[in-house]
Every structure is written in structure tokens, then in C-alpha cells.
Design a protein around this motif. Structure first.
Motif, mmCIF file in Angstrom:
data_model
loop_
_atom_site.group_PDB
_atom_site.id
_atom_site.type_symbol
_atom_site.label_atom_id
_atom_site.label_comp_id
_atom_site.label_asym_id
_atom_site.label_seq_id
_atom_site.Cartn_x
_atom_site.Cartn_y
_atom_site.Cartn_z
ATOM 1 N N ALA A 176 -3.767 -2.506 3.661
ATOM 2 C CA ALA A 176 -4.240 -1.167 3.259
ATOM 3 C C ALA A 176 -4.977 -1.246 1.918
ATOM 4 C CB ALA A 176 -3.055 -0.211 3.159
ATOM 5 N N ILE A 229 -6.349 3.179 -1.323
ATOM 6 C CA ILE A 229 -4.927 2.853 -1.464
ATOM 7 C C ILE A 229 -4.812 1.703 -2.452
ATOM 8 C CG2 ILE A 229 -2.941 1.880 -0.250
ATOM 9 C CD1 ILE A 229 -3.541 3.676 2.077
ATOM 10 N N GLU A 242 -11.029 9.769 7.230
ATOM 11 C CA GLU A 242 -10.813 8.630 6.326
ATOM 12 C C GLU A 242 -10.696 7.352 7.160
ATOM 13 O OE1 GLU A 242 -7.703 10.733 3.139
ATOM 14 O OE2 GLU A 242 -7.120 8.949 4.223
ATOM 15 N N ASP A 260 2.198 13.206 -3.323
ATOM 16 C CA ASP A 260 0.791 12.902 -3.096
ATOM 17 C C ASP A 260 0.496 11.414 -3.300
ATOM 18 O OD1 ASP A 260 -1.790 13.564 -2.432
ATOM 19 O OD2 ASP A 260 -2.366 13.971 -4.528
ATOM 20 N N GLU A 261 1.192 10.567 -2.583
ATOM 21 C CA GLU A 261 0.922 9.132 -2.721
ATOM 22 C C GLU A 261 1.031 8.460 -1.356
ATOM 23 O OE1 GLU A 261 4.218 6.649 -4.512
ATOM 24 O OE2 GLU A 261 4.909 8.610 -5.166
ATOM 25 N N PRO A 262 0.326 7.326 -1.179
ATOM 26 C CA PRO A 262 0.436 6.628 0.100
ATOM 27 C C PRO A 262 1.870 6.149 0.319
ATOM 28 C CG PRO A 262 -1.066 5.468 -1.388
ATOM 29 C CD PRO A 262 -0.566 6.657 -2.115
ATOM 30 N N GLY A 279 -7.669 1.819 3.231
ATOM 31 C CA GLY A 279 -7.421 2.903 4.182
ATOM 32 C C GLY A 279 -6.013 2.801 4.743
ATOM 33 N N SER A 280 -5.652 3.760 5.573
ATOM 34 C CA SER A 280 -4.345 3.716 6.230
ATOM 35 C C SER A 280 -4.331 2.565 7.233
ATOM 36 C CB SER A 280 -4.091 5.034 6.967
ATOM 37 O OG SER A 280 -4.101 6.109 6.040
ATOM 38 N N SER A 299 -2.058 7.412 4.259
ATOM 39 C CA SER A 299 -2.557 8.204 3.146
ATOM 40 C C SER A 299 -1.852 9.579 3.203
ATOM 41 C CB SER A 299 -4.082 8.336 3.306
ATOM 42 O OG SER A 299 -4.499 9.651 3.119
ATOM 43 N N ARG A 340 -2.853 12.368 2.928
ATOM 44 C CA ARG A 340 -3.676 13.371 3.613
ATOM 45 C C ARG A 340 -3.108 13.732 4.983
ATOM 46 N NH1 ARG A 340 -6.764 16.961 3.774
ATOM 47 N NH2 ARG A 340 -8.540 17.221 5.163
#
Ligand code: G1P
Length: 289
Positions: free
Chosen positions: A151, A2, A243, A125-127, A156-157, A212, A214
Motif C-alpha cells: 500500500a 498511504i 482512488e 481518519d487514517e488507513p 493506494g488501498s 483508505s 475514505r
């Protein structure tokens, strides 16, 4: 990974607000005033102060008042102008210029995870961040900003957490894992609203997340969990297996305005901070108690 700056936040606001009936029969619970401002305005202001550009609100039927609140109100503005109410006029204009508000509907009440999934195409497709309007956080550094910085630093998240009494674990998502610093824990386990005997810790999730993208593909595959709803916590458990996901003990005071006692507490706390009315509220409380 991130990095960069936070651009988008998702605010789920489609719930029916049954805990606040009859107040919420014809108006969104997010519009109930906390002292002198609707709850959702505090949350949007926190996002803006954290650097967010796009605020994506997940709404439902009966939620038009939220859109009206953040829109221009030309008739009201004309009235205030004609009557020389400059301060009110400036405030009303400021609210409509706060951020780029984007609305999409959750058509059925299928849970928080499903509400977040409704924002998928708008987030891309972005945090992004998620803020729940039931949780207000009064903090020097806005809570979403604290989460984003964490983050980026830890890669990470990040989920906001606080210690909750054992008797209340069944009202929260509860996390457990390994501390990597004073305020940051790498999450190993998460469970939504466990009974006290099944809770892996007393660290409860508070409604602020930096996630994230994802998580969207995981949410798509997540089955109904607690209360028959698609739970964000269940998707985050899966995300944590793929993740890094961290819990972060944020700095600031949190008010749970999703229940009546927390609601009154927040109204009083923000009222007491008002320079003009604060002292009067304080002496009123002394007289009443
Ligand atoms: C939601 C989340 C829960 C979290 C809580 C914080 O639950 O599902 O994990 O602890 O918000 O306020 P809700 O209170 O919306 O049922």
C-alpha cells in the motif's frame, strides 16, 4: 496516499458461525482451536507481528469468550504460579499483553461492510487493516505487513487475493484489472460471490485488506447487496472508482477455517509443525489413510 506505519486493524467477529453448529451454539467460532490456539489468536498475532498497536474487534452477543481470552486471568495465573507451571503461566500472561484490544458491538448481522463501518469512530481518519478470522495465513512475512508495504509503495488501498478454482468463485469476492507488477494488479472491477459465468476472473479476495479511511463514507451510503447484506466488496468497487485500489497476490499458505474441511486441514498443518507432536501426528495420519 498511504504512508508512515500501520497502527490499527479491524477484526470483524460478530458472525453467528452457523456453518459450525453445534460447536458454535454457545461459543464464538473465532474461539474454536486450530490445533492448540483459538483461530482469533493467530490473527491477532499476525497483526502484532505486522507492527499494529490497536486491534479493534467487532463483536456481538455471545462473544464474551474473546474478551476473556485476551484479558488477564488472575485466578488461573495464581493457580499456575502455585503449581510451578512456569511455561503455561508465561504463555497466559503473554496473551493478555499481546496488543491493545478494543471491542465494539455490531448489533445486527447486516454484513461485513456494516461490521467494518462499526469501527469508524475507533479508526478515525487514517488507513487501517481488516483481517477476517476465517482466513489464516501462514507466512514468513506476516500477510498484513506484506499488504501494508504494498500500500505504501503503490500509494493506494490493497486487497489480498489468490487464484481459486472456477467451481469456487461463487464463495469469494472476485477482482479483475491490470497487472502493474508480478504480484500487484490495479483493480478495475470487483464482484461479490458471482456465479462462474459472471466471474470476471478467478482471483478471489482473501480476508486481508489495507484500506483508505475514505471507505467509511462510502460504506455509509452502500445499500444491501449479495445475501441482503452490506458488502465490503461493493464499497470497495466504489472506492476503486475514486482512488487507486490494488489486488496483491500474497506470499504464504492460506487456510480457510470457515469451512469444515479447511478447518481440519489447518489443525493438521499447524499440528504437523509442532516439534514434539508433529512426527506423532504424521505417523497417525499414515496409519489412518
Ligand atoms: C468474505 C468476503 C469475500 C471474501 C471472503 C474471503 O466472504 O465478503 O469477498 O472473498 O470473505 O474469505 P465470507 O466468506 O465471509 O462470506
Amino acid at each position: 496516499m498511504i504512508q508512515g506505519s500501520l497502527r490499527k486493524v479491524v477484526i470483524p467477529a460478530a458472525g453467528l458461525g452457523t456453518r459450525f453448529l453445534p460447536a458454535t451454539k454457545a461459543q464464538p467460532k473465532e474461539m474454536l482451536p486450530i490445533y492448540d490456539k483459538p483461530a482469533i489468536q493467530y490473527v491477532v498475532e499476525e497483526a502484532v507481528a505486522s507492527g499494529v498497536e490497536d486491534v479493534i474487534v467487532i463483536t456481538g452477543r455471545n462473544k464474551q469468550a474473546i474478551e476473556n481470552h485476551f484479558d488477564r486471568s488472575l485466578e488461573l495465573e495464581a493457580f499456575l504460579r502455585q503449581h510451578g507451571q512456569k511455561a503455561n503461566l508465561a504463555e497466559v500472561r503473554r496473551i493478555s499483553d499481546l496488543a491493545n484490544l478494543i471491542y465494539t458491538r455490531q448489533k445486527e448481522p447486516l454484513g461485513l461492510g456494516h461490521a467494518v463501518l462499526c469501527a469508524r469512530t475507533l479508526v478515525g481518519d487514517e488507513p487501517f487493516a481488516v483481517q477476517l478470522a476465517d482466513d489464516l495465513i501462514d507466512a514468513e512475512v506476516p500477510a498484513v505487513r506484506q499488504l501494508w508495504d504494498t500500500a505504501v509503495r503503490y500509494g493506494g488501498s490493497v486487497i489480498a487475493v489468490m487464484e481459486v478454482p472456477a467451481s469456487q468463485v461463487s464463495s469469494y469476492g472476485i477482482v479483475a484489472g491490470d497487472w502493474v507488477s508480478n504480484r500487484v494488479m490495479r483493480i478495475r472491477e470487483m464482484v461479490e460471490k458471482p456465479s462462474p459465468s459472471r466471474a470476471p476472473s478467478r482471483l478471489g479476495i482473501v480476508g486481508r485488506y489495507v484500506l483508505s479511511p475514505r471507505v467509511f463514507s462510502i460504506l455509509e451510503r452502500t445499500r444491501r447487496g449479495a445475501k441482503g447484506e452490506i458488502q465490503l466488496t461493493d464499497a470497495l468497487t466504489r472506492l476503486a472508482a475514486e482512488e487507486p485500489v490494488f489486488a496483491y497476490r500474497f506470499q504464504g499458505t492460506r487456510y480457510d477455517v470457515g469451512n469444515k474441511v479447511g478447518y481440519v486441514e489447518a489443525c493438521l498443518a499447524y499440528g504437523l509443525k509442532d516439534r514434539e507432536a508433529g512426527p506423532k501426528i504424521r505417523s497417525l495420519l499414515r496409519r489412518m489413510c
